[in-house]
Each structure stands twice: as structure tokens, then as C-alpha cells.
Enzyme design. Structure first.
Site, PDB file in Angstrom:
ATOM      1  N   ASN A  99       0.867  -1.184   0.000  1.00  0.00           N
ATOM      2  CA  ASN A  99       0.000   0.000   0.000  1.00  0.00           C
ATOM      3  C   ASN A  99       0.902   1.233   0.000  1.00  0.00           C
ATOM      4  O   ASN A  99       1.543   1.519   1.002  1.00  0.00           O
ATOM      5  CB  ASN A  99      -0.894  -0.041   1.253  1.00  0.00           C
ATOM      6  CG  ASN A  99      -1.744   1.201   1.400  1.00  0.00           C
ATOM      7  OD1 ASN A  99      -1.829   2.022   0.492  1.00  0.00           O
ATOM      8  ND2 ASN A  99      -2.387   1.326   2.556  1.00  0.00           N
ATOM      9  N   LYS A 151       0.028   4.266  -0.187  1.00  0.00           N
ATOM     10  CA  LYS A 151      -0.633   5.409   0.476  1.00  0.00           C
ATOM     11  C   LYS A 151      -0.448   6.683  -0.355  1.00  0.00           C
ATOM     12  O   LYS A 151      -0.388   6.611  -1.585  1.00  0.00           O
ATOM     13  CB  LYS A 151      -0.104   5.562   1.901  1.00  0.00           C
ATOM     14  CG  LYS A 151      -0.169   4.251   2.691  1.00  0.00           C
ATOM     15  CD  LYS A 151       0.088   4.408   4.155  1.00  0.00           C
ATOM     16  CE  LYS A 151       0.073   3.057   4.811  1.00  0.00           C
ATOM     17  NZ  LYS A 151       0.254   3.117   6.254  1.00  0.00           N
ATOM     18  N   HIS A 194      -9.127   0.429   5.336  1.00  0.00           N
ATOM     19  CA  HIS A 194      -7.828   0.635   5.979  1.00  0.00           C
ATOM     20  C   HIS A 194      -8.009   1.496   7.227  1.00  0.00           C
ATOM     21  O   HIS A 194      -8.853   2.390   7.260  1.00  0.00           O
ATOM     22  CB  HIS A 194      -6.861   1.305   5.001  1.00  0.00           C
ATOM     23  CG  HIS A 194      -5.458   1.302   5.506  1.00  0.00           C
ATOM     24  ND1 HIS A 194      -5.009   2.237   6.418  1.00  0.00           N
ATOM     25  CD2 HIS A 194      -4.422   0.459   5.278  1.00  0.00           C
ATOM     26  CE1 HIS A 194      -3.738   1.970   6.710  1.00  0.00           C
ATOM     27  NE2 HIS A 194      -3.362   0.888   6.028  1.00  0.00           N
ATOM     28  N   GLU A 203      -6.468   3.895   8.374  1.00  0.00           N
ATOM     29  CA  GLU A 203      -6.352   5.350   8.171  1.00  0.00           C
ATOM     30  C   GLU A 203      -7.656   5.920   7.615  1.00  0.00           C
ATOM     31  O   GLU A 203      -8.033   7.048   7.940  1.00  0.00           O
ATOM     32  CB  GLU A 203      -5.154   5.656   7.250  1.00  0.00           C
ATOM     33  CG  GLU A 203      -3.838   5.432   7.982  1.00  0.00           C
ATOM     34  CD  GLU A 203      -2.688   4.984   7.100  1.00  0.00           C
ATOM     35  OE1 GLU A 203      -2.753   5.135   5.874  1.00  0.00           O
ATOM     36  OE2 GLU A 203      -1.702   4.461   7.668  1.00  0.00           O
ATOM     37  N   GLU A 217      -4.969  -6.013  10.571  1.00  0.00           N
ATOM     38  CA  GLU A 217      -3.933  -5.016  10.807  1.00  0.00           C
ATOM     39  C   GLU A 217      -4.162  -4.357  12.171  1.00  0.00           C
ATOM     40  O   GLU A 217      -4.942  -3.389  12.273  1.00  0.00           O
ATOM     41  CB  GLU A 217      -3.981  -3.932   9.726  1.00  0.00           C
ATOM     42  CG  GLU A 217      -3.743  -4.464   8.334  1.00  0.00           C
ATOM     43  CD  GLU A 217      -3.239  -3.352   7.411  1.00  0.00           C
ATOM     44  OE1 GLU A 217      -2.104  -3.463   6.947  1.00  0.00           O
ATOM     45  OE2 GLU A 217      -3.967  -2.378   7.210  1.00  0.00           O
ATOM     46  N   GLY A 236       2.791   1.322  10.975  1.00  0.00           N
ATOM     47  CA  GLY A 236       3.689   2.471  10.866  1.00  0.00           C
ATOM     48  C   GLY A 236       4.411   2.812  12.159  1.00  0.00           C
ATOM     49  O   GLY A 236       5.025   3.874  12.270  1.00  0.00           O
ATOM     50  N   SER A 281       3.899  -3.076  10.272  1.00  0.00           N
ATOM     51  CA  SER A 281       5.355  -3.063  10.415  1.00  0.00           C
ATOM     52  C   SER A 281       6.026  -4.367   9.993  1.00  0.00           C
ATOM     53  O   SER A 281       6.991  -4.810  10.623  1.00  0.00           O
ATOM     54  CB  SER A 281       5.750  -2.697  11.849  1.00  0.00           C
ATOM     55  OG  SER A 281       5.296  -1.392  12.160  1.00  0.00           O
TER      56      SER A 281
HETATM   57  C1  PEP Z   1      -0.460  -0.409   6.458  1.00  0.00           C
HETATM   58  O1  PEP Z   1      -0.566   0.811   6.403  1.00  0.00           O
HETATM   59  O2  PEP Z   1      -1.352  -1.134   6.049  1.00  0.00           O
HETATM   60  C2  PEP Z   1       0.761  -0.953   7.045  1.00  0.00           C
HETATM   61  C3  PEP Z   1       0.781  -2.222   7.331  1.00  0.00           C
HETATM   62  O3  PEP Z   1       1.800  -0.073   7.220  1.00  0.00           O
HETATM   63  P1  PEP Z   1       3.268  -0.442   7.774  1.00  0.00           P
HETATM   64  O4  PEP Z   1       3.718  -1.669   7.059  1.00  0.00           O
HETATM   65  O5  PEP Z   1       4.084   0.764   7.469  1.00  0.00           O
HETATM   66  O6  PEP Z   1       3.109  -0.681   9.250  1.00  0.00           O
END
Ligand code: PEP
Length: 253
Positions: free
Chosen positions: A9, A11, A97, A99, A169, A175, A215
Site C-alpha cells: 500500500n 498510500k 484501511h 487510516e 492489521e 507504521g 510493520s
Molecule cells: C499499512 O498501512 O497497512 C501498514 C501495514 O503499514 P506499515 O507496514 O508501514 O506498518
């Protein structure tokens, strides 16, 4: 048999030039790697979708959108519909997601509408969900995940659910550099698969890919993906650097 999937992703990162460069590098780097039937997906920002989709033609890389509106058309300034995505050859879309849930107030009810609309337009959905840190600390994480799934997804028929990939997630791991341990991921994924089994039966539960996101890095991907109910990852930060993303994909080699 369910597929392994590594989805990046991007973003609101990568302008057109950077998107073109990254996807070219990714195609080259994944051209001849041995990763069985693992799907590789990238999700660029809306304005770069069409260009990136043209570039991946004939390669093993696929392209998804990061979001869509719940209506097919109308007076919704600034929005993009499933019909429009389909029209430029985009068949996969990320919905829910964290966010989008946090910054754009997307509720389970709205997400259920988006999911239905995407499927009605013959798109495949990567449906994201996961608990907040306080939910985990108060040991409510299973309850939260169960309600996100029931409210956002379980209105679907068994047939429609076949076009959905789940992405667990935990928000506290996105993040932040803090990853769920492989055991925590496996525990939740097994719980999710069991919910699928209760609602849709064993075949559906067995055939649904459940990704972990939060992450994931080259250093932890292999261990997390080796868990029996983890079928790959949704990757944020590490998907922006080709070497990091490819190293994560190679966890399946
Ligand atoms: C995400 O935004 O779906 C995500 C998993 O981000 P990151 O890998 O940076 O934690």
C-alpha cells in the site's frame, strides 16, 4: 487452495515518476523469483493507477486501488467509484484501511456498503480491520475484530465472500515499527478463520486468504508468514523501497 499474497500500500506517496520507477524495478526484481503461486499487488494513489496498470501488463505484478466510494456515480465531489476503477482495468480495491476509518470517519456500516458495491462491480476486495492498542490492553481485541467482521463483511453471501481477501492489521502495529509477534498474529488469524468457519463453513474458511499488516519488514516477514493461518502481508512503509519489498516477497521462496 488459498493463495499467498504480498500487497504493498503506497498510500499518499510516490509521484508519477517515482511510481513508474518503483514498479519497473519491482517487475524486474520479481520476474524470475520462485515464490509459487504468491500474488504480488501494489496500490498506488488514484492518479497513478492507470499508468502503473499499463506498465504491469504481462508481468506478475498486479495493481489495486486504495479506496473507492460506495456509490457508482453522482454528486460526490472528489470521489472515485468502482465503475471508474473497473473502466481503467483495476479489479482489486483496498477497503477499510485503519487510516480511512480514523481520518475519514469510515464506519463499519459505510464499509459494508463499499464492499457490496465493489463486489457488485466484479471487483475483488482487500478488507482491512484490526483493534486499537487500548482494545488489546483491555483484552477486547477478539471482540473488536469479531464485530468489525460481522458488521463490515458478514452480510455477504458465501459466493461473494470468495472475492474477498482479509487483512488483519492491529492499529498499534501500523507504521509504528512495533509488530505483532508471530504468535499474536497466528492467534488472531486462527480466531478469524474460525469465525469464517462458523459463518460460512469449513471450505470457505480454508480458502480465504488472511493477510497480516503492521510493520512487516524483511527481518520479520519469514517468521510471520510461516504461521499456518497467515497467508501473506499488507505492507506499508517497506513497500516503498524495492529491495525491502522484494525481500518480504521472498519470504515465500
Ligand atoms: C499499512 O498501512 O497497512 C501498514 C501495514 O503499514 P506499515 O507496514 O508501514 O506498518
Amino acid at each position: 487452495m488459498r493463495k499467498n499474497i504480498v500487497a504493498g500500500n503506497w498510500k499518499m506517496n510516490n509521484d508519477l515518476d517515482a511510481s513508474i520507477e518503483l514498479v519497473h524495478e519491482l517487475i524486474l526484481a520479481t520476474d524470475d523469483i520462485e515464490i509459487g503461486n504468491t500474488r504480488i499487488i501494489v496500490a498506488p494513489t488514484f492518479v497513478n493507477l492507470q499508468k502503473v496498470r499499463e506498465i504491469v501488463e504481462g508481468s506478475r505484478v498486479e495493481v489495486a486501488a486504495q479506496n473507492m466510494h460506495q456509490e457508482n456515480s453522482g454528486a460526490f465531489t472528489g470521489e472515485i467509484s468502482a465503475e471508474m476503477l473497473q473502466n481503467i482495468g483495476i479489479n482489486d480495491v483496498i477497503i477499510g484501511h485503519s487510516e480511512r476509518r480514523a481520518y475519514f470517519n469510515e464506519t463499519d456500516e459505510l464499509l459494508a456498503q463499499k464492499v457490496s458495491r465493489a463486489l457488485e462491480n466484479n471487483m475483488n476486495v482487500i478488507f482491512c480491520f484490526g483493534e486499537q492498542l487500548e482494545d488489546r490492553k483491555s483484552e477486547n481485541h477478539f471482540k473488536v475484530v469479531e464485530s468489525q467482521l460481522k458488521n463490515g463483511l458478514f452480510h455477504l453471501s458465501e459466493k461473494k465472500l470468495g472475492f474477498v481477501i482479509l487483512a488483519y492489521e492491529p492499529v498499534w502495529a501500523i507504521g509504528t515499527g512495533e509488530t505483532a509477534s508471530p504468535e499474536q498474529a497466528q492467534e488472531m488469524h486462527a480466531f478469524i478463520r474460525n469465525l469464517l468457519k462458523d459463518k460460512y463453513g469449513n471450505e470457505v474458511a480454508k480458502n480465504t486468504s488472511i493477510l497480516y499488516g503492521g510493520s512487516v519488514k524483511s527481518s520479520n516477514a519469514k517468521e510471520i508468514f510461516s504461521k499456518p493461518d497467515v497467508d501473506g502481508g499488507l505492507i506499508g512503509g517497506a513497500a516503498l523501497k524495492v529491495n525491502d519489498f522484494v525481500a518480504i516477497i521472498k519470504a515465500f521462496s
